[in-house]
Design a protein around this motif. Sequence first.
Motif, PDB file in Angstrom:
ATOM      1  N   ASN A   1       0.829  -1.212   0.000  1.00 29.08           N
ATOM      2  CA  ASN A   1       0.000   0.000   0.000  1.00 29.08           C
ATOM      3  C   ASN A   1       0.864   1.264   0.000  1.00 29.08           C
ATOM      4  O   ASN A   1       0.512   2.264  -0.619  1.00 29.08           O
ATOM      5  CB  ASN A   1      -0.947  -0.002   1.198  1.00 29.08           C
TER       6      ASN A   1
ATOM      7  N   THR B   1       1.896   2.002  -3.548  1.00 28.29           N
ATOM      8  CA  THR B   1       0.841   2.653  -4.341  1.00 28.29           C
ATOM      9  C   THR B   1       0.689   4.121  -3.937  1.00 28.29           C
ATOM     10  O   THR B   1       0.567   5.009  -4.791  1.00 28.29           O
ATOM     11  CB  THR B   1      -0.495   1.900  -4.159  1.00 28.29           C
ATOM     12  N   GLU B   2       0.728   4.369  -2.633  1.00 27.37           N
ATOM     13  CA  GLU B   2       0.640   5.747  -2.120  1.00 27.37           C
ATOM     14  C   GLU B   2       1.759   6.597  -2.712  1.00 27.37           C
ATOM     15  O   GLU B   2       1.540   7.735  -3.131  1.00 27.37           O
ATOM     16  CB  GLU B   2       0.855   5.723  -0.602  1.00 27.37           C
TER      17      GLU B   2
ATOM     18  N   LEU C   1       1.153   7.434  -6.386  1.00 29.81           N
ATOM     19  CA  LEU C   1       0.126   8.477  -6.529  1.00 29.81           C
ATOM     20  C   LEU C   1       0.736   9.852  -6.270  1.00 29.81           C
ATOM     21  O   LEU C   1       0.450  10.822  -6.977  1.00 29.81           O
ATOM     22  CB  LEU C   1      -1.026   8.228  -5.552  1.00 29.81           C
TER      23      LEU C   1
ATOM     24  N   SER D   1       3.129  10.873  -9.124  1.00 35.36           N
ATOM     25  CA  SER D   1       2.447  11.067 -10.407  1.00 35.36           C
ATOM     26  C   SER D   1       2.020  12.521 -10.602  1.00 35.36           C
ATOM     27  O   SER D   1       1.725  12.939 -11.718  1.00 35.36           O
ATOM     28  CB  SER D   1       1.226  10.143 -10.504  1.00 35.36           C
TER      29      SER D   1
ATOM     30  N   LYS E   1       0.896  -5.047  -9.328  1.00 34.87           N
ATOM     31  CA  LYS E   1      -0.431  -4.564  -8.955  1.00 34.87           C
ATOM     32  C   LYS E   1      -0.982  -3.727 -10.112  1.00 34.87           C
ATOM     33  O   LYS E   1      -0.338  -2.755 -10.541  1.00 34.87           O
ATOM     34  CB  LYS E   1      -0.265  -3.700  -7.698  1.00 34.87           C
ATOM     35  N   GLU E   2      -2.176  -4.091 -10.574  1.00 33.26           N
ATOM     36  CA  GLU E   2      -2.764  -3.388 -11.729  1.00 33.26           C
ATOM     37  C   GLU E   2      -2.885  -1.888 -11.505  1.00 33.26           C
ATOM     38  O   GLU E   2      -2.630  -1.086 -12.386  1.00 33.26           O
ATOM     39  CB  GLU E   2      -4.158  -3.942 -11.991  1.00 33.26           C
ATOM     40  N   GLU E   3      -3.295  -1.524 -10.290  1.00 32.03           N
ATOM     41  CA  GLU E   3      -3.473  -0.100  -9.979  1.00 32.03           C
ATOM     42  C   GLU E   3      -2.147   0.658 -10.167  1.00 32.03           C
ATOM     43  O   GLU E   3      -2.119   1.766 -10.707  1.00 32.03           O
ATOM     44  CB  GLU E   3      -3.962   0.041  -8.523  1.00 32.03           C
ATOM     45  N   ASN E   4      -1.048   0.044  -9.715  1.00 32.49           N
ATOM     46  CA  ASN E   4       0.262   0.690  -9.866  1.00 32.49           C
ATOM     47  C   ASN E   4       0.600   0.884 -11.338  1.00 32.49           C
ATOM     48  O   ASN E   4       1.119   1.934 -11.732  1.00 32.49           O
ATOM     49  CB  ASN E   4       1.358  -0.161  -9.217  1.00 32.49           C
TER      50      ASN E   4
ATOM     51  N   ARG F   1      -1.432   1.150 -13.822  1.00 34.05           N
ATOM     52  CA  ARG F   1      -2.296   2.204 -14.371  1.00 34.05           C
ATOM     53  C   ARG F   1      -1.735   3.590 -14.013  1.00 34.05           C
ATOM     54  O   ARG F   1      -1.665   4.482 -14.855  1.00 34.05           O
ATOM     55  CB  ARG F   1      -3.715   2.022 -13.817  1.00 34.05           C
ATOM     56  N   ILE F   2      -1.316   3.759 -12.770  1.00 31.29           N
ATOM     57  CA  ILE F   2      -0.779   5.065 -12.350  1.00 31.29           C
ATOM     58  C   ILE F   2       0.485   5.386 -13.146  1.00 31.29           C
ATOM     59  O   ILE F   2       0.624   6.478 -13.702  1.00 31.29           O
ATOM     60  CB  ILE F   2      -0.457   5.082 -10.832  1.00 31.29           C
TER      61      ILE F   2
ATOM     62  N   SER G   1      -0.197   6.318 -16.692  1.00 29.80           N
ATOM     63  CA  SER G   1      -0.940   7.577 -16.865  1.00 29.80           C
ATOM     64  C   SER G   1      -0.021   8.795 -16.804  1.00 29.80           C
ATOM     65  O   SER G   1      -0.393   9.881 -17.225  1.00 29.80           O
ATOM     66  CB  SER G   1      -2.026   7.699 -15.797  1.00 29.80           C
TER      67      SER G   1
END
Length: 170
Positions: free
Chosen positions: A58, A61-62, A65, A68, A85-88, A90-91, A94
Amino acid sequence: MGLIFLIGFMGSGKSTVSGYLQQYSDYTKIEMDEEIEEKEHMKIREIFKGKGEEYFRNLETEYLLQISKTDENYVVSCGGGVAMKEENVRIMKSCGRVVWLDALPGTIYERVKDSHHRPLLEGHWNVSYIQGLMDKRRNQYESAADICIQTDYQTPEEICKKLLEEITQE
Ligand code: S3P
């Protein structure tokens, strides 16, 4: 310019190559693990031991973000698990370009065998364990990457040069 994220297995050369990029280009190096250690006032292995892997994931990921939102030119040397991790992913996609540094399991073993700050490798100091974990991760590294560079038998300068060429061609 903008952000470059270096992804890849432990020992794939992310930290070394980001250091050379800082030296040979206008990118400033960021070591994600170090940023997390500073924020938590704990070493990575202590975070894993005391708070668990999920807590650490976590924090990754923080951190992504947070970075970014920057307007600066940074090359971010990511921890080896960031692209899982998919979310990572994506960030990273982007806001920057994702470069995968790949290496053969035997090369990785030679590079990591004398270091003891990687909790996931503790007690598993052999090529077949590394090979197994790499096999599990390969698809995610591949699909996260905009560019892949094979690092075996190449000097950090050569890898850095190739990376800059590929980034400018894109
Ligand atoms: C990890 C890689 C490490 C560090 C943590 C977990 C992983 O970073 O983030 O020990 O899951 O592959 P390096 O790739 O810089 O060794």
